[in-house]
Design a protein around this motif. Structure first.
Motif, PDB file in Angstrom:
ATOM      1  N   PRO A  67       0.815  -1.216   0.000  1.00  0.00           N
ATOM      2  CA  PRO A  67       0.000   0.000   0.000  1.00  0.00           C
ATOM      3  C   PRO A  67       0.855   1.275   0.000  1.00  0.00           C
ATOM      4  CG  PRO A  67      -0.141  -1.130   2.124  1.00  0.00           C
ATOM      5  CD  PRO A  67       0.629  -2.017   1.200  1.00  0.00           C
ATOM      6  N   GLU A  68       2.064   1.191   0.514  1.00  0.00           N
ATOM      7  CA  GLU A  68       2.950   2.362   0.530  1.00  0.00           C
ATOM      8  C   GLU A  68       3.276   2.826  -0.888  1.00  0.00           C
ATOM      9  OE1 GLU A  68       3.436  -0.562   2.305  1.00  0.00           O
ATOM     10  OE2 GLU A  68       5.025  -0.227   3.763  1.00  0.00           O
ATOM     11  N   ILE A  69       3.367   1.872  -1.806  1.00  0.00           N
ATOM     12  CA  ILE A  69       3.711   2.196  -3.189  1.00  0.00           C
ATOM     13  C   ILE A  69       2.609   3.034  -3.826  1.00  0.00           C
ATOM     14  CG2 ILE A  69       4.196   1.224  -5.480  1.00  0.00           C
ATOM     15  CD1 ILE A  69       6.486   0.895  -3.475  1.00  0.00           C
ATOM     16  N   ALA A  70       1.367   2.666  -3.600  1.00  0.00           N
ATOM     17  CA  ALA A  70       0.248   3.434  -4.159  1.00  0.00           C
ATOM     18  C   ALA A  70       0.260   4.854  -3.617  1.00  0.00           C
ATOM     19  CB  ALA A  70      -1.072   2.747  -3.840  1.00  0.00           C
ATOM     20  N   LYS A  71       0.528   5.001  -2.329  1.00  0.00           N
ATOM     21  CA  LYS A  71       0.576   6.327  -1.718  1.00  0.00           C
ATOM     22  C   LYS A  71       1.718   7.151  -2.311  1.00  0.00           C
ATOM     23  CE  LYS A  71       1.180   8.692   2.653  1.00  0.00           C
ATOM     24  NZ  LYS A  71       1.955   8.682   3.848  1.00  0.00           N
ATOM     25  N   ILE A  72       2.883   6.538  -2.426  1.00  0.00           N
ATOM     26  CA  ILE A  72       4.051   7.234  -2.984  1.00  0.00           C
ATOM     27  C   ILE A  72       3.790   7.628  -4.429  1.00  0.00           C
ATOM     28  CG2 ILE A  72       6.456   6.917  -3.708  1.00  0.00           C
ATOM     29  CD1 ILE A  72       6.808   5.194  -1.125  1.00  0.00           C
ATOM     30  N   ASN A  73       3.223   6.707  -5.207  1.00  0.00           N
ATOM     31  CA  ASN A  73       2.919   7.023  -6.612  1.00  0.00           C
ATOM     32  C   ASN A  73       1.930   8.169  -6.720  1.00  0.00           C
ATOM     33  OD1 ASN A  73       4.674   5.132  -7.682  1.00  0.00           O
ATOM     34  ND2 ASN A  73       3.111   3.549  -7.872  1.00  0.00           N
ATOM     35  N   GLY A  74       0.941   8.209  -5.831  1.00  0.00           N
ATOM     36  CA  GLY A  74      -0.018   9.312  -5.826  1.00  0.00           C
ATOM     37  C   GLY A  74       0.648  10.640  -5.516  1.00  0.00           C
ATOM     38  N   GLU A  75       1.535  10.634  -4.530  1.00  0.00           N
ATOM     39  CA  GLU A  75       2.259  11.858  -4.172  1.00  0.00           C
ATOM     40  C   GLU A  75       3.158  12.326  -5.320  1.00  0.00           C
ATOM     41  OE1 GLU A  75       4.369  10.755  -0.625  1.00  0.00           O
ATOM     42  OE2 GLU A  75       2.563  10.794   0.623  1.00  0.00           O
ATOM     43  N   GLU A 115      14.239  16.900  -9.477  1.00  0.00           N
ATOM     44  CA  GLU A 115      13.545  16.941  -8.198  1.00  0.00           C
ATOM     45  C   GLU A 115      12.588  15.756  -8.064  1.00  0.00           C
ATOM     46  OE1 GLU A 115      12.290  17.947  -4.453  1.00  0.00           O
ATOM     47  OE2 GLU A 115      14.032  18.707  -5.544  1.00  0.00           O
ATOM     48  N   LEU A 116      11.902  15.436  -9.135  1.00  0.00           N
ATOM     49  CA  LEU A 116      10.971  14.307  -9.116  1.00  0.00           C
ATOM     50  C   LEU A 116      11.731  13.002  -8.875  1.00  0.00           C
ATOM     51  CD1 LEU A 116       7.921  14.296  -9.421  1.00  0.00           C
ATOM     52  CD2 LEU A 116       8.228  13.740 -11.826  1.00  0.00           C
ATOM     53  N   GLN A 117      12.853  12.850  -9.533  1.00  0.00           N
ATOM     54  CA  GLN A 117      13.679  11.654  -9.359  1.00  0.00           C
ATOM     55  C   GLN A 117      14.218  11.578  -7.924  1.00  0.00           C
ATOM     56  OE1 GLN A 117      17.144  11.443 -11.891  1.00  0.00           O
ATOM     57  NE2 GLN A 117      17.057   9.220 -11.927  1.00  0.00           N
ATOM     58  N   LYS A 118      14.642  12.698  -7.392  1.00  0.00           N
ATOM     59  CA  LYS A 118      15.153  12.747  -6.022  1.00  0.00           C
ATOM     60  C   LYS A 118      14.060  12.367  -5.027  1.00  0.00           C
ATOM     61  CE  LYS A 118      16.903  16.033  -2.626  1.00  0.00           C
ATOM     62  NZ  LYS A 118      17.000  17.449  -2.318  1.00  0.00           N
ATOM     63  N   GLN A 119      12.866  12.920  -5.217  1.00  0.00           N
ATOM     64  CA  GLN A 119      11.750  12.601  -4.328  1.00  0.00           C
ATOM     65  C   GLN A 119      11.395  11.116  -4.400  1.00  0.00           C
ATOM     66  OE1 GLN A 119       8.251  15.049  -4.676  1.00  0.00           O
ATOM     67  NE2 GLN A 119       9.419  16.944  -4.535  1.00  0.00           N
ATOM     68  N   GLN A 120      11.426  10.568  -5.603  1.00  0.00           N
ATOM     69  CA  GLN A 120      11.120   9.147  -5.768  1.00  0.00           C
ATOM     70  C   GLN A 120      12.140   8.296  -5.010  1.00  0.00           C
ATOM     71  OE1 GLN A 120      11.305   7.562  -9.754  1.00  0.00           O
ATOM     72  NE2 GLN A 120      10.100   5.778  -9.190  1.00  0.00           N
ATOM     73  N   GLN A 121      13.414   8.624  -5.152  1.00  0.00           N
ATOM     74  CA  GLN A 121      14.453   7.861  -4.453  1.00  0.00           C
ATOM     75  C   GLN A 121      14.295   7.974  -2.942  1.00  0.00           C
ATOM     76  OE1 GLN A 121      18.026   9.483  -6.138  1.00  0.00           O
ATOM     77  NE2 GLN A 121      17.979   8.116  -7.904  1.00  0.00           N
ATOM     78  N   GLU A 122      14.020   9.172  -2.452  1.00  0.00           N
ATOM     79  CA  GLU A 122      13.876   9.381  -1.016  1.00  0.00           C
ATOM     80  C   GLU A 122      12.666   8.640  -0.451  1.00  0.00           C
ATOM     81  OE1 GLU A 122      13.680  13.627  -0.536  1.00  0.00           O
ATOM     82  OE2 GLU A 122      15.847  13.877  -0.767  1.00  0.00           O
ATOM     83  N   MET A 140      11.091   6.030  -1.829  1.00  0.00           N
ATOM     84  CA  MET A 140      11.142   4.588  -2.061  1.00  0.00           C
ATOM     85  C   MET A 140      12.211   3.895  -1.216  1.00  0.00           C
ATOM     86  SD  MET A 140       8.724   3.833  -4.147  1.00  0.00           S
ATOM     87  CE  MET A 140       9.105   2.268  -4.875  1.00  0.00           C
ATOM     88  N   ALA A 141      13.208   4.614  -0.753  1.00  0.00           N
ATOM     89  CA  ALA A 141      14.308   4.001   0.003  1.00  0.00           C
ATOM     90  C   ALA A 141      13.816   3.195   1.206  1.00  0.00           C
ATOM     91  CB  ALA A 141      15.328   5.059   0.420  1.00  0.00           C
ATOM     92  N   PRO A 142      12.920   3.730   2.043  1.00  0.00           N
ATOM     93  CA  PRO A 142      12.455   2.926   3.174  1.00  0.00           C
ATOM     94  C   PRO A 142      11.682   1.674   2.741  1.00  0.00           C
ATOM     95  CG  PRO A 142      11.780   5.228   3.423  1.00  0.00           C
ATOM     96  CD  PRO A 142      12.394   5.087   2.079  1.00  0.00           C
ATOM     97  N   VAL A 143      10.961   1.771   1.632  1.00  0.00           N
ATOM     98  CA  VAL A 143      10.197   0.620   1.143  1.00  0.00           C
ATOM     99  C   VAL A 143      11.163  -0.457   0.653  1.00  0.00           C
ATOM    100  CG1 VAL A 143       8.470  -0.165  -0.530  1.00  0.00           C
ATOM    101  CG2 VAL A 143       8.244   2.084   0.533  1.00  0.00           C
ATOM    102  N   TYR A 144      12.176  -0.045  -0.119  1.00  0.00           N
ATOM    103  CA  TYR A 144      13.184  -1.006  -0.586  1.00  0.00           C
ATOM    104  C   TYR A 144      13.875  -1.668   0.600  1.00  0.00           C
ATOM    105  CZ  TYR A 144      12.838   0.929  -5.341  1.00  0.00           C
ATOM    106  OH  TYR A 144      12.403   1.324  -6.576  1.00  0.00           O
ATOM    107  N   GLN A 145      14.178  -0.879   1.623  1.00  0.00           N
ATOM    108  CA  GLN A 145      14.850  -1.415   2.809  1.00  0.00           C
ATOM    109  C   GLN A 145      13.952  -2.418   3.524  1.00  0.00           C
ATOM    110  OE1 GLN A 145      18.072  -1.043   3.753  1.00  0.00           O
ATOM    111  NE2 GLN A 145      17.528  -2.643   5.202  1.00  0.00           N
ATOM    112  N   LYS A 146      12.675  -2.112   3.594  1.00  0.00           N
ATOM    113  CA  LYS A 146      11.715  -3.003   4.247  1.00  0.00           C
ATOM    114  C   LYS A 146      11.632  -4.340   3.500  1.00  0.00           C
ATOM    115  CE  LYS A 146       6.829  -2.988   5.542  1.00  0.00           C
ATOM    116  NZ  LYS A 146       5.593  -2.196   5.525  1.00  0.00           N
TER     117      LYS A 146
END
Length: 164
Positions: free
Chosen positions: A34-42, A104-111, A113-119
């Protein structure tokens, strides 16, 4: 010494056979979170905001270019050059803004997504330790997945539910 070498050669294949391999489809795992859907929406909202800003800049350039085209015949050469330079400057600024927005969009995506990848990585490691796997490979990166490799995707999804 010969005996030791012969004994080691006999037991070496057994050690290799004792290794346990698994594979995981992390892409399918990521799509169910579910975090991915939220991140994609943001990210889409930010991208839309950036697009609106660029559209406003483009409209302003077009408006000034139209004004210039209408008034060009009545302008002296100096005013024409200044107006053309101004239009060129506005166009370059729009291109810079576009590039900055993409970064900026790429930076925000990396920031984000990092916790999700770590999880997901933590869940894979937990499954690997619990199942005593020698290796767990990414399914999409493997050139071949044999019968000796177990699909641990469901186990990783279950582990992710525990980590919540």
């Amino acid at each position: 010494m010969k005996r030791l070498i012969i004994i080691m050669m006999l037991f070496a294949p057994m050690a290799v056979m004792a290794q346990k391999f698994g594979h995981v489809d992390s892409q399918s795992i990521m799509t169910t979170l579910p975090e991915i859907a939220k991140i994609n929406g943001e990210l889409q909202a930010t991208a839309q905001q950036f697009e609106n800003e660029l559209k406003a800049m483009q409209d302003e350039i077009q408006r000034k270019a139209d004004e210039y085209d209408k008034a060009k015949a009545t302008m002296n050469a100096t005013t024409q050059k200044e107006t053309e330079a101004s239009l060129q400057e506005m166009y370059q600024k729009m291109q810079q803004t576009y590039a900055q927005n993409q970064q900026e969009l790429q930076k925000q995506q990396q920031e984000k997504m990092a916790p999700v990848y770590q999880k997901v990585q933590t869940a894979i490691q937990n499954v690997g330790k619990a199942g005593q796997y020698t290796y767990i490979f990414e399914q999409s990166a493997a050139l071949y997945v044999g019968a000796g490799s177990k699909d641990v995707t469901a186990e990783v999804k279950a582990e992710l539910n525990k980590l919540k």
